[in-house]
Scaffold this motif. Structure first.
Motif, PDB file in Angstrom:
ATOM      1  N   LEU A 251       0.830  -1.203   0.000  1.00 24.17           N
ATOM      2  CA  LEU A 251       0.000   0.000   0.000  1.00 24.17           C
ATOM      3  C   LEU A 251       0.864   1.252   0.000  1.00 24.17           C
ATOM      4  CD1 LEU A 251      -2.712  -1.106   2.592  1.00 24.17           C
ATOM      5  CD2 LEU A 251      -2.988  -0.953   0.106  1.00 24.17           C
ATOM      6  N   LYS A 262      -1.598   5.703   2.215  1.00 20.48           N
ATOM      7  CA  LYS A 262      -1.826   4.256   2.234  1.00 20.48           C
ATOM      8  C   LYS A 262      -3.297   3.944   2.456  1.00 20.48           C
ATOM      9  CE  LYS A 262       0.965   3.177   5.545  1.00 20.48           C
ATOM     10  NZ  LYS A 262       1.701   2.342   6.519  1.00 20.48           N
ATOM     11  N   GLU A 263      -3.933   4.684   3.341  1.00 19.41           N
ATOM     12  CA  GLU A 263      -5.336   4.442   3.643  1.00 19.41           C
ATOM     13  C   GLU A 263      -6.206   4.682   2.409  1.00 19.41           C
ATOM     14  OE1 GLU A 263      -8.863   3.471   5.470  1.00 19.41           O
ATOM     15  OE2 GLU A 263      -6.781   3.028   6.019  1.00 19.41           O
ATOM     16  N   ARG A 266      -5.917   1.739   0.153  1.00 14.78           N
ATOM     17  CA  ARG A 266      -6.722   0.631   0.669  1.00 14.78           C
ATOM     18  C   ARG A 266      -8.193   0.822   0.334  1.00 14.78           C
ATOM     19  NH1 ARG A 266     -10.072  -0.733   4.267  1.00 14.78           N
ATOM     20  NH2 ARG A 266     -10.203   1.399   5.068  1.00 14.78           N
ATOM     21  N   HIS A 270     -10.456  -1.620  -2.053  1.00 15.50           N
ATOM     22  CA  HIS A 270     -11.694  -2.225  -1.568  1.00 15.50           C
ATOM     23  C   HIS A 270     -12.842  -1.917  -2.525  1.00 15.50           C
ATOM     24  CE1 HIS A 270     -14.613  -3.797   1.251  1.00 15.50           C
ATOM     25  NE2 HIS A 270     -15.296  -2.646   1.195  1.00 15.50           N
TER      26      HIS A 270
END
Length: 293
Positions: A251, A262-263, A266, A270
């Motif tokens: 990530l 990074k979040e 993610r 998803h």
């Protein structure tokens, strides 16, 4: 049951045994001298004298293994190989008698030969199995009911404790040593045309199942390619580098490349996976059909 050689082979074996037993024993000092000459000067005459002197060890060890149903001459030959290996590795400066050192190599060579040739089915592939193979008969002879066809549970437990192995290993080796090799082409009974091989189930997939599997795999690949094509360029990049590469990117690596956290990567991953799942399930009624066994 011990192997019985033909008369000519028996006479040849007897001549070798007598010759080996008539070789003079070596004193400690002379043995050290021979071993040093061989190791330092590569003196083959010293090697031959030392090996001939201890050929009696080979004969003695072979006699202890003669009841495994293999030719005595073959056991002696294998023991001689072990004796030569010992001579090649012996270090006289360690102050150990060559006979003590060579005994292990001779026994090991014979045991390996027995395990390779005792049966067409490989026996003694682990240390526990090897220990059981060469000690089960000896320990069984010490049990009072050793004359019975099968060991009792107490007998198996005692042997397992003596050799520090599992009871299941004792049971398996007991069955293996009590049976004998049998060809699958042997008739199941006298006068029968059916053999044991005919009753073995073929667990491989049928040609029809193979063709269906190939067709289904091609369909899934096509559906996946179409589903990925519906994603945004950034989502495609994340899916390809995270899910379809041999070594998926992290990530953090993708975040630096795309200029996001990074979040965020993610979250995008998803969302992309949800889109792929929805696109793929349009082709089947049951999502489980997409799973490959």
């Amino acid at each position: 049951m011990a192997y019985i050689d033909d008369p000519e082979t028996q006479r040849a074996n007897l001549r070798y045994i007598r010759s080996s037993m008539n070789e003079p024993l070596l004193t400690r000092d002379h043995e050290f001298e021979l071993a040093t000459r061989w190791r330092v000067q590569n003196d083959e005459k010293a090697l031959h004298e030392m090996v001939r002197a201890y050929a009696r060890l080979v004969v003695s060890t072979a006699s202890r293994f003669r009841n495994y149903g293999l030719p005595m001459g073959d056991l002696v030959q294998e023991g001689n190989v072990g004796l030569m290996q010992a001579a090649a590795r012996f270090e006289p400066e360690r102050d150990v008698r060559f006979s003590t050192y060579a005994a292990w190599w001779i026994r090991s060579a014979m045991q390996d030969y027995i395990l390779r040739n005792w049966s067409i089915v490989r026996t003694g592939t682990t240390a526990a199995q090897k220990s059981l193979f060469f000690n089960l008969r000896r320990l069984r002879a010490r049990i009072e009911d050793a004359s019975s066809t099968r060991l009792t549970d107490d007998g198996r437990r005692w042997i397992a404790q003596q050799l520090n192995v599992d009871i299941s290993d004792v049971e398996s080796m007991e069955m293996r040593m009590s049976g004998h090799d049998q060809s699958l082409n042997t008739a199941i009974s006298d006068g029968s045309e059916d053999d044991w091989q005919g009753f073995l189930a073929d667990e491989r997939p049928t040609p029809e199942a193979v063709v269906i599997g190939m067709r289904d795999s091609q369909s899934r690949s096509r559906w996946l390619a179409e589903a990925i094509g519906e994603l945004s360029p950034r989502e495609q990049k994340i899916i390809r580098q995270r899910r379809l590469a041999d070594e998926g990117a992290t990530l953090e690596e993708l975040g630096r490349e795309l200029g996001v956290s990074k979040e965020r990567v993610r979250q995008l991953e998803h969302r992309a996976l949800q889109k792929l799942r929805q696109a793929m399930t349009r082709h089947v009624d049951n999502p489980a059909e997409l799973m490959v066994e």
